[in-house]
Write a protein that holds these residues in place. Structure first.
Motif, PDB file in Angstrom:
ATOM      1  N   UNK A  77       0.228  -0.660   5.375  1.00  0.00           N
ATOM      2  CA  UNK A  77       1.688  -0.697   5.257  1.00  0.00           C
ATOM      3  C   UNK A  77       2.295  -2.092   5.294  1.00  0.00           C
ATOM      4  N   UNK A  78       1.544  -3.107   4.868  1.00  0.00           N
ATOM      5  CA  UNK A  78       2.082  -4.474   4.882  1.00  0.00           C
ATOM      6  C   UNK A  78       3.339  -4.605   4.019  1.00  0.00           C
ATOM      7  N   UNK A  79       3.311  -3.988   2.836  1.00  0.00           N
ATOM      8  CA  UNK A  79       4.459  -4.115   1.931  1.00  0.00           C
ATOM      9  C   UNK A  79       5.693  -3.437   2.549  1.00  0.00           C
ATOM     10  N   UNK A  80       5.506  -2.275   3.170  1.00  0.00           N
ATOM     11  CA  UNK A  80       6.625  -1.581   3.829  1.00  0.00           C
ATOM     12  C   UNK A  80       7.241  -2.477   4.917  1.00  0.00           C
ATOM     13  N   UNK A  81       6.368  -3.108   5.716  1.00  0.00           N
ATOM     14  CA  UNK A  81       6.867  -3.929   6.827  1.00  0.00           C
ATOM     15  C   UNK A  81       7.584  -5.177   6.306  1.00  0.00           C
ATOM     16  N   UNK A  82       7.066  -5.790   5.245  1.00  0.00           N
ATOM     17  CA  UNK A  82       7.728  -6.964   4.663  1.00  0.00           C
ATOM     18  C   UNK A  82       9.104  -6.562   4.141  1.00  0.00           C
ATOM     19  N   UNK A  83       9.159  -5.426   3.450  1.00  0.00           N
ATOM     20  CA  UNK A  83      10.444  -4.989   2.884  1.00  0.00           C
ATOM     21  C   UNK A  83      11.438  -4.629   3.978  1.00  0.00           C
ATOM     22  N   UNK A  84      10.945  -4.040   5.067  1.00  0.00           N
ATOM     23  CA  UNK A  84      11.840  -3.734   6.201  1.00  0.00           C
ATOM     24  C   UNK A  84      12.446  -5.010   6.758  1.00  0.00           C
ATOM     25  N   UNK A  85      11.671  -6.105   6.674  1.00  0.00           N
ATOM     26  CA  UNK A  85      12.165  -7.392   7.179  1.00  0.00           C
ATOM     27  C   UNK A  85      13.018  -8.102   6.126  1.00  0.00           C
ATOM     28  N   UNK A  86      13.303  -7.416   5.010  1.00  0.00           N
ATOM     29  CA  UNK A  86      14.166  -7.999   3.977  1.00  0.00           C
ATOM     30  C   UNK A  86      13.439  -8.956   3.052  1.00  0.00           C
ATOM     31  N   UNK A  87      12.102  -8.877   3.021  1.00  0.00           N
ATOM     32  CA  UNK A  87      11.310  -9.800   2.201  1.00  0.00           C
ATOM     33  C   UNK A  87      10.753  -9.083   0.970  1.00  0.00           C
ATOM     34  N   UNK A  88      10.558  -9.868  -0.116  1.00  0.00           N
ATOM     35  CA  UNK A  88      10.028  -9.275  -1.347  1.00  0.00           C
ATOM     36  C   UNK A  88       8.503  -9.322  -1.344  1.00  0.00           C
ATOM     37  N   UNK A  89       7.888  -8.245  -1.831  1.00  0.00           N
ATOM     38  CA  UNK A  89       6.430  -8.193  -1.842  1.00  0.00           C
ATOM     39  C   UNK A  89       5.949  -7.482  -3.089  1.00  0.00           C
ATOM     40  N   UNK A  94       2.624   1.930   1.731  1.00  0.00           N
ATOM     41  CA  UNK A  94       1.525   2.618   2.409  1.00  0.00           C
ATOM     42  C   UNK A  94       1.291   4.000   1.784  1.00  0.00           C
ATOM     43  N   UNK A  95       2.381   4.718   1.510  1.00  0.00           N
ATOM     44  CA  UNK A  95       2.250   6.085   0.966  1.00  0.00           C
ATOM     45  C   UNK A  95       1.616   6.044  -0.426  1.00  0.00           C
ATOM     46  N   UNK A  96       2.013   5.084  -1.255  1.00  0.00           N
ATOM     47  CA  UNK A  96       1.470   5.014  -2.614  1.00  0.00           C
ATOM     48  C   UNK A  96       0.037   4.468  -2.609  1.00  0.00           C
ATOM     49  N   UNK A  97      -0.287   3.640  -1.611  1.00  0.00           N
ATOM     50  CA  UNK A  97      -1.642   3.072  -1.508  1.00  0.00           C
ATOM     51  C   UNK A  97      -2.683   4.147  -1.181  1.00  0.00           C
ATOM     52  N   UNK A  98      -2.215   5.342  -0.809  1.00  0.00           N
ATOM     53  CA  UNK A  98      -3.131   6.469  -0.562  1.00  0.00           C
ATOM     54  C   UNK A  98      -3.940   6.824  -1.815  1.00  0.00           C
ATOM     55  N   UNK A 263       8.490  11.257  -4.329  1.00  0.00           N
ATOM     56  CA  UNK A 263       9.303  10.228  -3.667  1.00  0.00           C
ATOM     57  C   UNK A 263       8.458   9.175  -2.982  1.00  0.00           C
ATOM     58  N   UNK A 264       7.294   8.897  -3.589  1.00  0.00           N
ATOM     59  CA  UNK A 264       6.464   7.769  -3.169  1.00  0.00           C
ATOM     60  C   UNK A 264       6.144   6.967  -4.428  1.00  0.00           C
ATOM     61  N   UNK A 265       7.174   6.363  -5.046  1.00  0.00           N
ATOM     62  CA  UNK A 265       6.964   5.688  -6.326  1.00  0.00           C
ATOM     63  C   UNK A 265       5.870   4.626  -6.231  1.00  0.00           C
ATOM     64  N   UNK A 266       5.121   4.475  -7.328  1.00  0.00           N
ATOM     65  CA  UNK A 266       4.078   3.462  -7.338  1.00  0.00           C
ATOM     66  C   UNK A 266       4.644   2.155  -7.868  1.00  0.00           C
ATOM     67  N   UNK A 267       4.425   1.102  -7.079  1.00  0.00           N
ATOM     68  CA  UNK A 267       4.892  -0.232  -7.446  1.00  0.00           C
ATOM     69  C   UNK A 267       3.759  -1.194  -7.119  1.00  0.00           C
ATOM     70  N   UNK A 268       3.374  -2.011  -8.091  1.00  0.00           N
ATOM     71  CA  UNK A 268       2.265  -2.936  -7.860  1.00  0.00           C
ATOM     72  C   UNK A 268       1.334  -2.883  -9.052  1.00  0.00           C
ATOM     73  N   UNK A 269       0.031  -3.075  -8.800  1.00  0.00           N
ATOM     74  CA  UNK A 269      -0.921  -2.962  -9.903  1.00  0.00           C
ATOM     75  C   UNK A 269      -1.809  -1.742  -9.656  1.00  0.00           C
ATOM     76  N   UNK A 288      -5.498   0.368  -5.926  1.00  0.00           N
ATOM     77  CA  UNK A 288      -4.064   0.052  -5.920  1.00  0.00           C
ATOM     78  C   UNK A 288      -3.838  -1.459  -5.835  1.00  0.00           C
ATOM     79  N   UNK A 289      -4.768  -2.192  -6.456  1.00  0.00           N
ATOM     80  CA  UNK A 289      -4.813  -3.654  -6.338  1.00  0.00           C
ATOM     81  C   UNK A 289      -5.534  -4.197  -7.548  1.00  0.00           C
TER      82      UNK A 289
END
Ligand code: AMP
Ligand code: GLY
Length: 423
Positions: A77-89, A94-98, A263-269, A288-289
């Motif tokens: 959930x690194x991306x979720x935590x960065x976004x919660x802190x207002x940062x772009x990632x 975490x849900x989509x990385x499943x 409602x777990x859109x995929x964003x990334x590669x 997912x990478x």
């Protein structure tokens, strides 16, 4: 902007090298990085699974974009935590990385989306799995640990007896991790040649990258044990434009829709491991990478500004980008490995010849398992370097890559000699 790349392999060195070429990138960090990322950027001693440490660093340093390389921090959930802190990632939630974090989930999403893939059954009890496989006609099976197992949790079985043993290793001995082996997927065995389809996705827009082909077995002629990948080339003639169209229509678009519906859109590669079978392309797995080593030859050919692409993805604005531009020349990446890899291997051997190889034109030596010690580059992993070259055709790219690799040596260092011959 200030960019942070998370990870420490060849993939991360290639990402950092390409991102740094962007006029918009003024400072680039890698956590924790390797000797190559230290030479091309700034290493930060934070482990890639230290979510709190990474978020703290990104916040304090005012990082404008964090690009996450490996799957483990994504599933944490690194991306979720960065976004919660207002940062772009750049990377999935975490849900989509499943889609990579759980093979059972991934197969269920494929089934739900009508994506062509091997027939399967999931089990949570080993007796039931063994009982079921014993009821089937005797044929080859693939047994997969559900969870992340550093690429080792897939067991190819020639018959049901081997399948029963594999089920025991995964679910009872828990050889691939206690959690990873709690559930399994039992799959039909497919036959065909494989290719790696990578696509940048922001939940709405899909931008496929040029296709690459990996070499998973340790030795020439695709023999020997499975590895993380001993080399790759791009483009892969196996995937024609028509087949790519088919994959877009039958795999990528349906998956994007299903993930949106949940409602777990995929964003990334999204990385689809595809096998070309007699029945057309079938999905073996999703990652997912970016792939490693596929990323090295793919980025060697990318002419567009990667930082702008990954930023647009993080912002959900991929639809505003111009089409990607590619160097028409193919690229070949030869992985140089430590003695004993993929088994146990020594560390700390001094690598020589890196400067001579760097002087060759159209060559980039990406570091994977390396470290700086007393101003020397020493080995620090199984896959040590990814020697990557461009050429007017695939044969020329191969020649150039081996010319560079042959200038580099250390005690016991080796590589496959047939990377790209399949092309
Ligand atoms: P995975 O981690 O699921 O990609 O599996 C690793 C490797 O195992 C793949 O690259 C394939 O070579 C092989 N593999 C996985 N699933 C299958 C299958 N259903 N049939 C044949 N080979 C497979
Ligand atoms: N090269 C295979 C992978 O990145 O999973």
């Amino acid at each position: 902007m200030k960019v942070l790349v998370v990870g420490q392999g060849g993939r991360e060195h290639a990402l950092l090298w390409k991102l740094k070429q962007s006029p918009s990138v003024e400072k680039i960090y890698c956590a924790p990085g390797n000797a190559g990322t230290e030479l091309d950027g700034i290493n930060v001693p934070i482990a890639d699974n230290d979510v709190r440490g990474l978020v703290k660093f990104a916040r304090e340093e005012g990082i404008d974009l964090t690009v996450v390389g490996p799957e483990v921090p994504l599933t944490l959930g690194l991306v979720d935590e960065l976004e919660k802190a207002g940062l772009k990632a750049f990377g999935p939630s975490k849900a989509a990385a499943m889609l990579e974090g759980s093979k059972v989930f991934s197969k269920q999403i494929m089934e739900m989306s009508n994506v062509p893939t091997a027939a399967f059954k999931a089990f949570e009890h080993f007796e039931r799995a063994q009982y079921w496989v014993n009821e089937q006609t005797d044929r080859p099976w693939v047994v997969k640990a559900d969870g992340l197992a550093a690429g080792k949790g897939v067991l190819m079985c020639a018959n049901k007896k081997e399948a029963c043993e594999a089920i025991h290793r995964v679910m009872v001995t828990r050889e691939f991790g206690v959690e990873a082996g709690a559930n399994i997927v039992l799959e039909e065995c497919l036959v065909g040649e494989e290719a790696s389809i990578l696509a940048i996705i922001d939940g709405k827009t899909i931008i496929p990258l040029e296709v690459a082909q990996d070499h998973k077995r340790a030795h020439d002629g695709d023999t020997g044990p499975n590895t993380g990948g001993m080399g790759a080339y791009c483009p892969a003639p196996l995937i024609t434009p028509d087949i790519m169209d088919d994959i877009l229509r039958r795999v990528l678009i349906p998956i994007v829709h299903t993930m949106n519906m949940r409602e777990t859109p995929f964003k990334g590669v999204l990385y689809a491991g595809i096998m070309m079978t007699a029945d057309g392309p079938q999905v073996l797995e999703f990652n997912v990478r970016f792939g490693d080593p596929e990323t090295q030859p793919v980025l060697m050919r990318l002419k567009s500004d990667l930082a702008q692409v990954l930023l647009a993805c993080a912002e959900g604005k991929l639809d505003t980008l111009e089409p990607l531009e590619w160097d028409p020349r193919p690229a070949v990446c030869v992985v140089m490995a430590a003695k004993g890899y993929p088994g146990s291997y020594p560390k700390g051997d001094v690598i020589s010849g890196l400067d001579a190889a760097a002087k060759l034109s159209d060559v980039k030596v990406f570091h994977a398992g390396t470290q700086m010690k007393n101003r020397s580059v020493v080995t620090n992993g199984g896959r040590v370097l990814g020697v990557t070259a461009l050429g007017d055709d695939i044969a020329a790219a191969k020649r150039r890559a081996y010319e560079a690799a042959d200038l580099i040596s250390w005690n016991g260092g080796w590589c496959r000699r047939d990377i790209s011959d399949k092309a």
